[in-house]
Scaffold this motif. Structure first.
Motif, PDB file in Angstrom:
ATOM      1  N   GLN A  19      53.677  -4.129   0.020  1.00  0.00           N
ATOM      2  CA  GLN A  19      52.420  -3.723  -0.609  1.00  0.00           C
ATOM      3  C   GLN A  19      52.436  -2.261  -1.025  1.00  0.00           C
ATOM      4  O   GLN A  19      51.474  -1.514  -0.817  1.00  0.00           O
ATOM      5  CB  GLN A  19      51.242  -3.992   0.339  1.00  0.00           C
ATOM      6  CG  GLN A  19      51.214  -5.387   0.928  1.00  0.00           C
ATOM      7  CD  GLN A  19      51.163  -6.475  -0.134  1.00  0.00           C
ATOM      8  OE1 GLN A  19      50.205  -6.570  -0.884  1.00  0.00           O
ATOM      9  NE2 GLN A  19      52.197  -7.297  -0.214  1.00  0.00           N
ATOM     10  N   GLY A  20      53.550  -1.820  -1.570  1.00  0.00           N
ATOM     11  CA  GLY A  20      53.684  -0.435  -1.998  1.00  0.00           C
ATOM     12  C   GLY A  20      55.056   0.112  -1.664  1.00  0.00           C
ATOM     13  O   GLY A  20      56.053  -0.624  -1.663  1.00  0.00           O
ATOM     14  N   TRP A  41      52.456 -11.007   4.522  1.00  0.00           N
ATOM     15  CA  TRP A  41      52.907 -12.375   4.782  1.00  0.00           C
ATOM     16  C   TRP A  41      52.699 -13.275   3.562  1.00  0.00           C
ATOM     17  O   TRP A  41      53.532 -14.131   3.261  1.00  0.00           O
ATOM     18  CB  TRP A  41      52.210 -12.988   6.001  1.00  0.00           C
ATOM     19  CG  TRP A  41      52.625 -14.414   6.178  1.00  0.00           C
ATOM     20  CD1 TRP A  41      51.878 -15.537   6.008  1.00  0.00           C
ATOM     21  CD2 TRP A  41      53.946 -14.879   6.514  1.00  0.00           C
ATOM     22  NE1 TRP A  41      52.630 -16.672   6.212  1.00  0.00           N
ATOM     23  CE2 TRP A  41      53.912 -16.292   6.529  1.00  0.00           C
ATOM     24  CE3 TRP A  41      55.143 -14.229   6.810  1.00  0.00           C
ATOM     25  CZ2 TRP A  41      55.032 -17.060   6.829  1.00  0.00           C
ATOM     26  CZ3 TRP A  41      56.266 -15.005   7.102  1.00  0.00           C
ATOM     27  CH2 TRP A  41      56.203 -16.402   7.114  1.00  0.00           C
ATOM     28  N   ARG A  42      51.596 -13.079   2.841  1.00  0.00           N
ATOM     29  CA  ARG A  42      51.361 -13.888   1.637  1.00  0.00           C
ATOM     30  C   ARG A  42      52.532 -13.722   0.661  1.00  0.00           C
ATOM     31  O   ARG A  42      53.003 -14.698   0.060  1.00  0.00           O
ATOM     32  CB  ARG A  42      50.045 -13.490   0.972  1.00  0.00           C
ATOM     33  CG  ARG A  42      49.747 -14.256  -0.304  1.00  0.00           C
ATOM     34  CD  ARG A  42      48.338 -14.003  -0.792  1.00  0.00           C
ATOM     35  NE  ARG A  42      47.348 -14.627   0.084  1.00  0.00           N
ATOM     36  CZ  ARG A  42      46.979 -15.905   0.011  1.00  0.00           C
ATOM     37  NH1 ARG A  42      47.516 -16.707  -0.894  1.00  0.00           N
ATOM     38  NH2 ARG A  42      46.071 -16.385   0.827  1.00  0.00           N
ATOM     39  N   CYS A  43      53.003 -12.504   0.519  1.00  0.00           N
ATOM     40  CA  CYS A  43      54.148 -12.234  -0.358  1.00  0.00           C
ATOM     41  C   CYS A  43      55.430 -12.821   0.237  1.00  0.00           C
ATOM     42  O   CYS A  43      56.217 -13.467  -0.467  1.00  0.00           O
ATOM     43  CB  CYS A  43      54.287 -10.731  -0.565  1.00  0.00           C
ATOM     44  SG  CYS A  43      55.765 -10.232  -1.469  1.00  0.00           S
ATOM     45  N   THR A  44      55.635 -12.612   1.540  1.00  0.00           N
ATOM     46  CA  THR A  44      56.866 -13.069   2.193  1.00  0.00           C
ATOM     47  C   THR A  44      56.996 -14.582   2.158  1.00  0.00           C
ATOM     48  O   THR A  44      58.093 -15.115   1.955  1.00  0.00           O
ATOM     49  CB  THR A  44      56.904 -12.572   3.656  1.00  0.00           C
ATOM     50  OG1 THR A  44      56.836 -11.143   3.667  1.00  0.00           O
ATOM     51  CG2 THR A  44      58.172 -13.028   4.358  1.00  0.00           C
ATOM     52  N   TRP A  45      55.878 -15.279   2.344  1.00  0.00           N
ATOM     53  CA  TRP A  45      55.917 -16.741   2.309  1.00  0.00           C
ATOM     54  C   TRP A  45      56.458 -17.235   0.972  1.00  0.00           C
ATOM     55  O   TRP A  45      57.223 -18.204   0.914  1.00  0.00           O
ATOM     56  CB  TRP A  45      54.521 -17.311   2.552  1.00  0.00           C
ATOM     57  CG  TRP A  45      54.506 -18.810   2.652  1.00  0.00           C
ATOM     58  CD1 TRP A  45      54.690 -19.568   3.771  1.00  0.00           C
ATOM     59  CD2 TRP A  45      54.309 -19.734   1.566  1.00  0.00           C
ATOM     60  NE1 TRP A  45      54.626 -20.908   3.448  1.00  0.00           N
ATOM     61  CE2 TRP A  45      54.393 -21.035   2.108  1.00  0.00           C
ATOM     62  CE3 TRP A  45      54.072 -19.590   0.203  1.00  0.00           C
ATOM     63  CZ2 TRP A  45      54.238 -22.176   1.326  1.00  0.00           C
ATOM     64  CZ3 TRP A  45      53.936 -20.726  -0.580  1.00  0.00           C
ATOM     65  CH2 TRP A  45      54.011 -22.008  -0.020  1.00  0.00           C
ATOM     66  N   HIS A  46      56.085 -16.569  -0.096  1.00  0.00           N
ATOM     67  CA  HIS A  46      56.583 -16.958  -1.415  1.00  0.00           C
ATOM     68  C   HIS A  46      58.043 -16.560  -1.613  1.00  0.00           C
ATOM     69  O   HIS A  46      58.741 -17.142  -2.446  1.00  0.00           O
ATOM     70  CB  HIS A  46      55.718 -16.323  -2.511  1.00  0.00           C
ATOM     71  CG  HIS A  46      54.378 -16.978  -2.662  1.00  0.00           C
ATOM     72  ND1 HIS A  46      53.290 -16.637  -1.884  1.00  0.00           N
ATOM     73  CD2 HIS A  46      53.955 -17.967  -3.488  1.00  0.00           C
ATOM     74  CE1 HIS A  46      52.253 -17.380  -2.233  1.00  0.00           C
ATOM     75  NE2 HIS A  46      52.625 -18.190  -3.198  1.00  0.00           N
ATOM     76  N   LEU A  47      58.501 -15.582  -0.854  1.00  0.00           N
ATOM     77  CA  LEU A  47      59.912 -15.180  -0.929  1.00  0.00           C
ATOM     78  C   LEU A  47      60.823 -16.175  -0.212  1.00  0.00           C
ATOM     79  O   LEU A  47      61.979 -16.369  -0.609  1.00  0.00           O
ATOM     80  CB  LEU A  47      60.081 -13.788  -0.313  1.00  0.00           C
ATOM     81  CG  LEU A  47      61.496 -13.203  -0.241  1.00  0.00           C
ATOM     82  CD1 LEU A  47      62.057 -12.968  -1.643  1.00  0.00           C
ATOM     83  CD2 LEU A  47      61.494 -11.901   0.550  1.00  0.00           C
TER      84      LEU A  47
END
Length: 393
Positions: free
Chosen positions: A296-297, A270-276
């Motif tokens: 994450q991989g 989610w941390r990554c998706t929020w930035h997307l």
């Protein structure tokens, strides 16, 4: 004697040829070793460059917080409701939020009954519930017994991704192990959150979704359809249509893919998706094709669809839809037809906006890839490794 000399000569020749062969083999290895060294140097450069950038960002943040003693800095928050006062026995339990999860749904009052059915499934499984009211109506929800335990956020005619970008910042939802960002028109009769998460954890899925019942009103991608004989699946096989899906397929929509109506994210994903999520592109079209980059991989392993716990997608168009159907009066039929016509026009405009946003998102992604010289496509190396393995078989 001559025979003995000839044998010695043959042995020397054999030894010479063997040494020459080893030398030739070493010579062949040199270009390969050069490539390996170049790749290693590039990785070291990128790592050092990234660490330098992170250090600079940390220094800037440290300067901004330099007026505070380090021990008082609290960089995270959550969405848990806090009592105005508490007894001495309950104070020790206030901060105990281990293994808690979050359910976030955009809702309209017309889907109240269905939302109630969804929430009733989740509350017993240690979930915090947040409702995003896109129709501006909150008062009609207070008669539900769990409503006071939920968080209600109101913003007229806003989408799920608009709400998520503004109210589900990674630092705010960091205490939650998994974030369920669901639509309101999902049937959950055959879904159990606890059993679902057991499979997700066991299989190491960072991004997932429950499979769709084949009888769902709206199904856009074959990979989301429930496989009756499986607990879960990570890819689909389909040689029909324009998109062929086979073992050779390495990306969406054949593998590493979930759709936007019922995604489930781990904390890290989610941390990554929020930035997307793009702040100004509120419909989120095209983002599902890129979610694998936040897995994450390897997206072919860390993204999956759970078949044993499945849902029904009813495909009800609520946002920008017909609104309340409770108009009364002698001209009610005429008013209803006019209202339905206006709603149809609104849906057309929403679809046009969504299509435009999809194009903008694609352009931004391509431009970002071109401009970021430090970024390397993570899945190209995976594809090369798989091809090598297949060639050696």
């Amino acid at each position: 004697m001559k025979l003995l000399k000839s044998w010695r000569w043959l042995l020397k020749k054999k030894t010479f040829l063997f040494d020459a062969g080893k030398c030739g083999f070493k010579m062949k290895q040199l270009p390969f070793m050069g490539i390996v060294c170049t790749v290693m140097l590039f990785i070291v450069y990128r790592t050092t460059n990234y660490q330098h950038k992170q250090t600079e960002e940390f220094r800037v943040a440290s300067r901004e917080l330099s007026g505070l003693p380090r021990g008082i800095i609290n960089a995270r928050s959550d969405l848990e409701l806090r009592p105005l006062w508490s007894t001495s026995s309950s104070r020790s339990k206030i901060n105990d939020y281990s293994h808690r999860n979050l359910l976030a749904i955009p809702v309209g009052i017309e889907q109240k009954h269905n939302v109630d059915a969804i929430v009733q499934k989740f509350l017993p499984e240690n979930f915090t519930v947040i409702l995003f009211h896109y129709d501006g109506t909150v008062d009609g929800w207070w008669d539900l017994e769990w409503s006071n335990e939920a968080i209600h956020i109101v913003a007229q005619n806003q989408t799920k991704w608009w709400f998520a970008k503004r109210f589900l910042h990674p630092d705010v939802v960091s205490i939650y192990d998994y974030i369920f960002l669901w639509d309101e028109d999902l049937g959950v009769r055959n879904f159990h959150p606890g059993r679902y998460l057991k499979i997700v954890k066991r299989e190491g899925l960072e991004i997932s979704q429950p499979a769709l019942d084949p009888n769902s009103t709206e199904i856009h991608h074959r990979i989301t359809i429930r496989a009756r004989t499986k607990r879960f699946h990570r890819r689909v096989y389909d040689l029909r249509g324009s998109t062929k899906c086979s073992d050779a397929s390495e990306g969406p929509p054949c593998t590493g893919f979930v759709e936007g109506m019922a995604p489930v994210f781990s904390r890290s994903a989610w941390r990554c998706t929020w930035h997307l999520i793009q702040n100004d592109l509120v419909h989120g079209w095209g983002m599902d094709m890129k979610l694998g980059y936040c897995a994450q991989g390897d997206r072919t392993k860390n993204v999956g669809v759970i078949d044993s716990e499945y849902i029904v997608h009813k495909g009800i168009q609520s946002l920008g839809g017909a609104g309340s159907s409770g108009r009364k009066g002698s001209n009610s039929e005429v008013l209803t037809k006019k209202h339905a016509s206006a709603a149809g026009d609104m849906r057309t405009e929403i679809r046009r906006q969504s299509t435009w946003e999809l194009q903008i998102f694609k352009e931004r992604w391509n431009r970002a890839v071109e401009e970021d010289k430090d970024w390397v496509e993570p899945f190209k190396s995976v594809q090369r490794l798989r091809k090598r393995k297949n060639n050696h078989r």
